[in-house]
Motif scaffolding. Structure first.
Motif, short mmCIF file in Angstrom:
data_model
loop_
_atom_site.label_atom_id
_atom_site.label_comp_id
_atom_site.label_asym_id
_atom_site.label_seq_id
_atom_site.Cartn_x
_atom_site.Cartn_y
_atom_site.Cartn_z
N GLY A 5 0.83 -1.20 0.00
CA GLY A 5 0.00 0.00 0.00
C GLY A 5 0.85 1.24 0.00
O GLY A 5 2.06 1.18 -0.22
N PRO A 6 0.26 2.40 0.23
CA PRO A 6 1.02 3.65 0.20
C PRO A 6 2.19 3.61 1.19
O PRO A 6 2.07 3.15 2.31
N ARG A 7 3.34 4.06 0.72
CA ARG A 7 4.51 4.12 1.57
C ARG A 7 5.01 5.55 1.58
O ARG A 7 5.16 6.16 0.52
N VAL A 8 5.26 6.09 2.74
CA VAL A 8 5.62 7.49 2.83
C VAL A 8 7.09 7.66 3.11
O VAL A 8 7.75 6.79 3.69
N ASP A 9 7.61 8.79 2.72
CA ASP A 9 8.97 9.19 3.02
C ASP A 9 8.93 9.93 4.36
O ASP A 9 8.30 10.97 4.48
N GLU A 10 9.60 9.40 5.37
CA GLU A 10 9.53 9.99 6.70
C GLU A 10 10.08 11.42 6.73
O GLU A 10 9.81 12.19 7.64
N LEU A 19 -6.65 1.82 4.72
CA LEU A 19 -6.81 0.99 3.53
C LEU A 19 -7.29 -0.43 3.83
O LEU A 19 -7.23 -1.28 2.97
N GLU A 20 -7.78 -0.66 5.02
CA GLU A 20 -8.41 -1.95 5.29
C GLU A 20 -9.82 -1.98 4.71
O GLU A 20 -10.45 -3.03 4.65
N GLN A 21 -10.34 -0.84 4.29
CA GLN A 21 -11.63 -0.76 3.63
C GLN A 21 -11.58 0.36 2.59
O GLN A 21 -10.66 1.18 2.60
N ILE A 22 -12.54 0.38 1.71
CA ILE A 22 -12.60 1.44 0.70
C ILE A 22 -12.72 2.78 1.41
O ILE A 22 -13.53 2.95 2.32
N THR A 23 -11.89 3.73 1.00
CA THR A 23 -11.84 5.04 1.66
C THR A 23 -11.92 6.14 0.62
O THR A 23 -11.23 6.08 -0.40
N PRO A 58 -8.29 -1.31 -0.74
CA PRO A 58 -7.39 -2.41 -0.40
C PRO A 58 -7.52 -3.49 -1.47
O PRO A 58 -8.53 -3.54 -2.19
N ALA A 59 -6.54 -4.33 -1.59
CA ALA A 59 -6.59 -5.40 -2.59
C ALA A 59 -7.82 -6.27 -2.37
O ALA A 59 -8.15 -6.64 -1.24
N GLY A 60 -8.53 -6.56 -3.46
CA GLY A 60 -9.71 -7.42 -3.40
C GLY A 60 -11.02 -6.70 -3.18
O GLY A 60 -12.08 -7.30 -3.36
N ALA A 61 -10.98 -5.43 -2.82
CA ALA A 61 -12.22 -4.68 -2.59
C ALA A 61 -12.90 -4.36 -3.90
O ALA A 61 -12.25 -4.15 -4.93
N THR A 62 -14.23 -4.31 -3.88
CA THR A 62 -15.01 -4.06 -5.09
C THR A 62 -15.98 -2.91 -4.88
O THR A 62 -16.68 -2.85 -3.86
N MET A 63 -16.00 -2.00 -5.85
CA MET A 63 -17.06 -0.99 -5.93
C MET A 63 -18.10 -1.56 -6.89
O MET A 63 -17.83 -1.71 -8.08
N PRO A 64 -19.29 -1.92 -6.38
CA PRO A 64 -20.28 -2.62 -7.21
C PRO A 64 -20.72 -1.81 -8.43
O PRO A 64 -20.50 -0.60 -8.52
N LEU A 65 -21.40 -2.49 -9.33
CA LEU A 65 -21.90 -1.89 -10.56
C LEU A 65 -22.86 -0.74 -10.23
O LEU A 65 -23.85 -0.93 -9.53
#
Length: 246
Positions: free
Chosen positions: A57-62, A77-81, A99-106
């Motif tokens: 997922g997103p990785r930040v530069d400290e 990112l554990e759920q659609i945001t 997150p990987a595997g999440a779906t926004m329905p039709l």
């Protein structure tokens, strides 16, 4: 004298505010669409407060001033945001993080033009258009079937009756999608979001039946603040008053 450099999001907002003006009944021109596409194509994760991308997922530069903000987004990112950037009566701008595997329905976009840019990651896209006038149930043409969109894919554009106005997304990896909608959704103005199920027609390849469906019980979209560059927004009422002077 040093001239301030506008952020990419500011340039996108300024272009949308110029193109999507209330009272302008003329359809968008090819040149306007290409202009908006080129601006969206140039936007990356850092331009909306997401700094970088990795397998998890997103990785930040400290060392970045936005690093703490990015970490907050990563936890979401554990759920659609949804990150709300701007909305007015003419258009809206925002980012969906998956997150990987999440779906926004039709779902559909009644009477809208929508520009979509994948900022990082990859998604599977299914899209349809009604064969005749927009409706709640009926025959639809397949525009895209499990088409892969990723950051290198050019900004897509859908229209009220073409381009895949009814579509769904499934995240193949953690990903983010920047959306510009004109006009935005509005239940009061007859532009609600309607969900559908698609029913294949084995004897008619390239078409399906769409039926209106209830909002899925398991669809949960969290909200997160916009943490990118400050956006300078035009005062709409003041702009309308200026228009009345001419």
């Amino acid at each position: 004298m040093e001239v301030a450099v506008r952020s990419k999001v500011q340039r996108l907002y300024d272009a949308c505010a110029s193109v999507f003006r209330t009272g302008e009944d003329e359809p968008l021109t090819f040149e306007q669409i290409r202009w908006l596409q080129s601006l969206l194509d140039g936007v990356g994760p850092a331009d909306v407060g997401i700094d970088g991308y990795g397998d998890e997922g997103p990785r930040v530069d400290e060392r970045s001033p936005t690093s703490r903000r990015g970490l907050v987004l990563a936890h979401a990112l554990e759920q659609i945001t949804y990150i709300h950037i701007h909305e007015c009566k003419d258009f809206s701008m925002g980012v969906f993080c998956f997150p990987a595997g999440a779906t926004m329905p039709l779902h559909d976009h009644p009477g809208m033009v929508v520009l979509t840019k994948v900022l990082y990651g990859s998604v599977s896209w299914n899209a349809y258009d009604w064969v005749s006038n927009p409706r709640k149930n009926g025959l639809a043409k397949v525009v895209a079937e499990e088409r892969i969109l990723q950051a290198s894919t050019r900004t897509s554009v859908l229209f009220p009756r073409s381009g895949g106005n009814i579509h769904s997304f499934t995240a193949l990896t953690p990903c983010a999608i920047l959306d510009v909608l004109t006009p935005p959704y509005s239940d009061e103005l007859g532009r609600p979001s309607t969900y559908y199920i698609d029913i294949p027609i084995p004897w008619l390849p390239g078409f399906c039946i769409l039926e209106e469906a209830e909002l899925p019980d398991d669809l949960v979209v969290a909200g997160a603040p916009y943490l990118g560059p400050e956006l300078i927004v035009v005062d709409e009422e003041e702009e309308d008053d200026d228009d009345d002077m001419y």
